[in-house]
Design a protein around this motif. Sequence first.
Motif, PDB file in Angstrom:
ATOM      1  N   GLU A  68      -8.838   0.896  -0.338  1.00 41.06           N
ATOM      2  CA  GLU A  68      -7.551   0.549  -1.186  1.00 41.06           C
ATOM      3  C   GLU A  68      -6.374   1.564  -0.092  1.00 41.06           C
ATOM      4  OE1 GLU A  68      -7.324  -1.252  -2.946  1.00 41.06           O
ATOM      5  OE2 GLU A  68      -8.994  -2.048  -3.681  1.00 41.06           O
ATOM      6  N   ARG A  71      -4.707  -0.789   1.864  1.00 45.24           N
ATOM      7  CA  ARG A  71      -4.014  -1.406   1.297  1.00 45.24           C
ATOM      8  C   ARG A  71      -2.747  -0.643   1.133  1.00 45.24           C
ATOM      9  NH1 ARG A  71      -5.894  -5.681  -2.001  1.00 45.24           N
ATOM     10  NH2 ARG A  71      -7.200  -4.916  -2.575  1.00 45.24           N
ATOM     11  N   GLU A  72      -2.529   0.539   0.884  1.00 47.54           N
ATOM     12  CA  GLU A  72      -1.809   1.325   0.542  1.00 47.54           C
ATOM     13  C   GLU A  72      -0.846   1.593   1.986  1.00 47.54           C
ATOM     14  OE1 GLU A  72       1.853   4.070  -0.593  1.00 47.54           O
ATOM     15  OE2 GLU A  72       0.018   2.849  -1.402  1.00 47.54           O
ATOM     16  N   LYS A  73      -1.946   2.141   2.557  1.00 47.46           N
ATOM     17  CA  LYS A  73      -0.810   1.544   4.166  1.00 47.46           C
ATOM     18  C   LYS A  73       0.088  -0.254   4.316  1.00 47.46           C
ATOM     19  CE  LYS A  73      -4.169   4.782   6.909  1.00 47.46           C
ATOM     20  NZ  LYS A  73      -4.855   4.801   7.867  1.00 47.46           N
ATOM     21  N   ARG A  75       1.305  -1.620   1.953  1.00 45.83           N
ATOM     22  CA  ARG A  75       2.177  -1.851   1.237  1.00 45.83           C
ATOM     23  C   ARG A  75       3.539  -0.758   2.237  1.00 45.83           C
ATOM     24  NH1 ARG A  75       6.017   0.737  -1.154  1.00 45.83           N
ATOM     25  NH2 ARG A  75       4.169   3.349  -0.570  1.00 45.83           N
ATOM     26  N   ARG A  76       3.639  -0.020   2.774  1.00 50.35           N
ATOM     27  CA  ARG A  76       4.295   1.147   3.282  1.00 50.35           C
ATOM     28  C   ARG A  76       4.529   0.539   3.942  1.00 50.35           C
ATOM     29  NH1 ARG A  76       0.444   5.848   2.677  1.00 50.35           N
ATOM     30  NH2 ARG A  76       0.533   5.640   4.404  1.00 50.35           N
ATOM     31  N   SER A  82       4.173  -2.472  -4.508  1.00 49.36           N
ATOM     32  CA  SER A  82       3.387  -2.186  -5.197  1.00 49.36           C
ATOM     33  C   SER A  82       2.008  -1.982  -5.047  1.00 49.36           C
ATOM     34  CB  SER A  82       3.399  -2.606  -7.000  1.00 49.36           C
ATOM     35  OG  SER A  82       2.122  -2.743  -7.207  1.00 49.36           O
ATOM     36  N   THR A  83       0.607  -1.834  -4.485  1.00 50.53           N
ATOM     37  CA  THR A  83      -0.123  -2.414  -4.080  1.00 50.53           C
ATOM     38  C   THR A  83      -0.427  -3.278  -4.409  1.00 50.53           C
ATOM     39  OG1 THR A  83      -1.413  -0.715  -5.511  1.00 50.53           O
ATOM     40  CG2 THR A  83      -0.814  -0.260  -2.776  1.00 50.53           C
ATOM     41  N   GLU A  85       0.749  -6.191  -5.099  1.00 54.57           N
ATOM     42  CA  GLU A  85       1.375  -7.030  -3.870  1.00 54.57           C
ATOM     43  C   GLU A  85       0.826  -7.666  -2.763  1.00 54.57           C
ATOM     44  OE1 GLU A  85       6.245  -7.049  -6.081  1.00 54.57           O
ATOM     45  OE2 GLU A  85       5.419  -5.548  -4.060  1.00 54.57           O
ATOM     46  N   VAL A  86       0.182  -7.137  -2.777  1.00 55.32           N
ATOM     47  CA  VAL A  86      -0.983  -6.874  -1.441  1.00 55.32           C
ATOM     48  C   VAL A  86      -1.951  -7.173  -1.467  1.00 55.32           C
ATOM     49  CG1 VAL A  86      -1.675  -5.297   0.315  1.00 55.32           C
ATOM     50  CG2 VAL A  86       1.190  -4.824  -0.189  1.00 55.32           C
ATOM     51  N   TYR A 235       1.417 -10.848   1.202  1.00 57.61           N
ATOM     52  CA  TYR A 235       2.343 -10.119  -0.187  1.00 57.61           C
ATOM     53  C   TYR A 235       3.110 -11.399  -0.591  1.00 57.61           C
ATOM     54  CZ  TYR A 235       6.591  -9.129  -1.792  1.00 57.61           C
ATOM     55  OH  TYR A 235       8.176  -8.299  -2.278  1.00 57.61           O
ATOM     56  N   LYS A 238       5.110  -9.539  -7.387  1.00 54.84           N
ATOM     57  CA  LYS A 238       4.125  -9.800  -9.292  1.00 54.84           C
ATOM     58  C   LYS A 238       4.294 -10.331  -9.546  1.00 54.84           C
ATOM     59  CE  LYS A 238       2.032  -5.747 -11.596  1.00 54.84           C
ATOM     60  NZ  LYS A 238       2.826  -4.056 -11.662  1.00 54.84           N
TER      61      LYS A 238
END
Length: 406
Positions: A68, A71-73, A75-76, A82-83, A85-86, A235, A238
């Motif tokens: 996870e 996933r945040e990486k 997203r950025r 938002s994660t 959307e990934v 991506y 949402k």
Amino acid sequence: MDVKAIREQFPVLHQEVNGHPLVYLDSSATSQKPLSVIQAVDEYYRQHNSNVHRGVHTLGSRATDLYEGAREKVRRFINADSTAEVIFNRGTTTGINTVAQSYARQNLTAGDEIVITPMEHHSNIIPWQQAAKATRATLKYIPLQADGTVALEDVRNTITANTKVVAVTHVSNVLGTVNPVKEIAQIAHENGAVILIDGAQGAPHMNVDVKELDCDFYAFSGHKMCAPTGIGVLYGKKKLLNEMEPVEFGGEMIDFVNLYDSTWKELPWKFEGGTPIIADAIGLGAAIDFLNEVGMDNILHHEKVLADYAMEKMNEIDGLTIYGPESRAALVTFNLADVHPHDTATVLDAEGIAVRAGHHCAQPLMRWLDVTATARASFYLYNTKEDIDHLVDGLLKTKEYFGDVL
């Protein structure tokens, strides 16, 4: 940007092929992997290997945090809200198919239109052909200019009030054309359509801001951006993803299962059926760290210098045809007169130079170019002007060899 220091991070580049130092010019097909990515995957298997989301034991928690965290990486990296959307998947192809099979088949009916371009990779053509057949929608193509670019006037003339989906590549894998995707997205939205961008050749090479582009979907692959094979990202906004049904069912993506019906987990997990691609997602996170450390703007600038240099040097070769616009991404697709591209690639390989030859999964574009196949040299952050000099020398040898044969 210290290219010499960057090259030191790629073990595969430090070898000889056929008695020559390797010159790798096939990054559009797949990029090489830096030590940090190789080590991240190795460390996961050595120290943290476990399934994710399911267990409460220490290894399971570690693996989940790493997965996870990747996933945040992402997203950025793409500036998603938002994660949720990934969505992790196998690659660009899977991402496009997900949208074609879920969103398109749910929302299109007879008389609706799907709009794409002739420069698309097969992965951004066939799913829409199938969606059009299944829904009785019409598949339309934005015409290309003579140099392989797209004119916004043609975009406006092709997209209509009946258009429901527009799907275009960010960067052509054959022509090197960088499409005006932000402007195309605006035209699509003005007509009530959603837009999917094939980012396979975009995300590895330039800053991608999905909010600035205002794209509804953006799909890309990890293996073209220094990450392992078998991992990719879809991506999606949402609101759209929440309305879409999954296309793959099984463990991990469910909430409750009854004998005759089931419900799905929330985003993004409802689109990630089965055991996820854990190690390779962690590798993708490490690749993003590596690219961010180098700097995407630095990479784009370096590649522009290489592309300009390649165009200058290769245009000096008599009998060599280059396809695509003058201003391009970091690849050059070409043919030598009277030499089949497979023969060109074979001679270059004998000199230790790796290029791609064939139709590049773009047969409609090959027909538009009036060729059966081409050769392609593609560059990345670890390539140098010296690599291009070797390519030019190899092409001159190829020309000399086949001139003698012919």
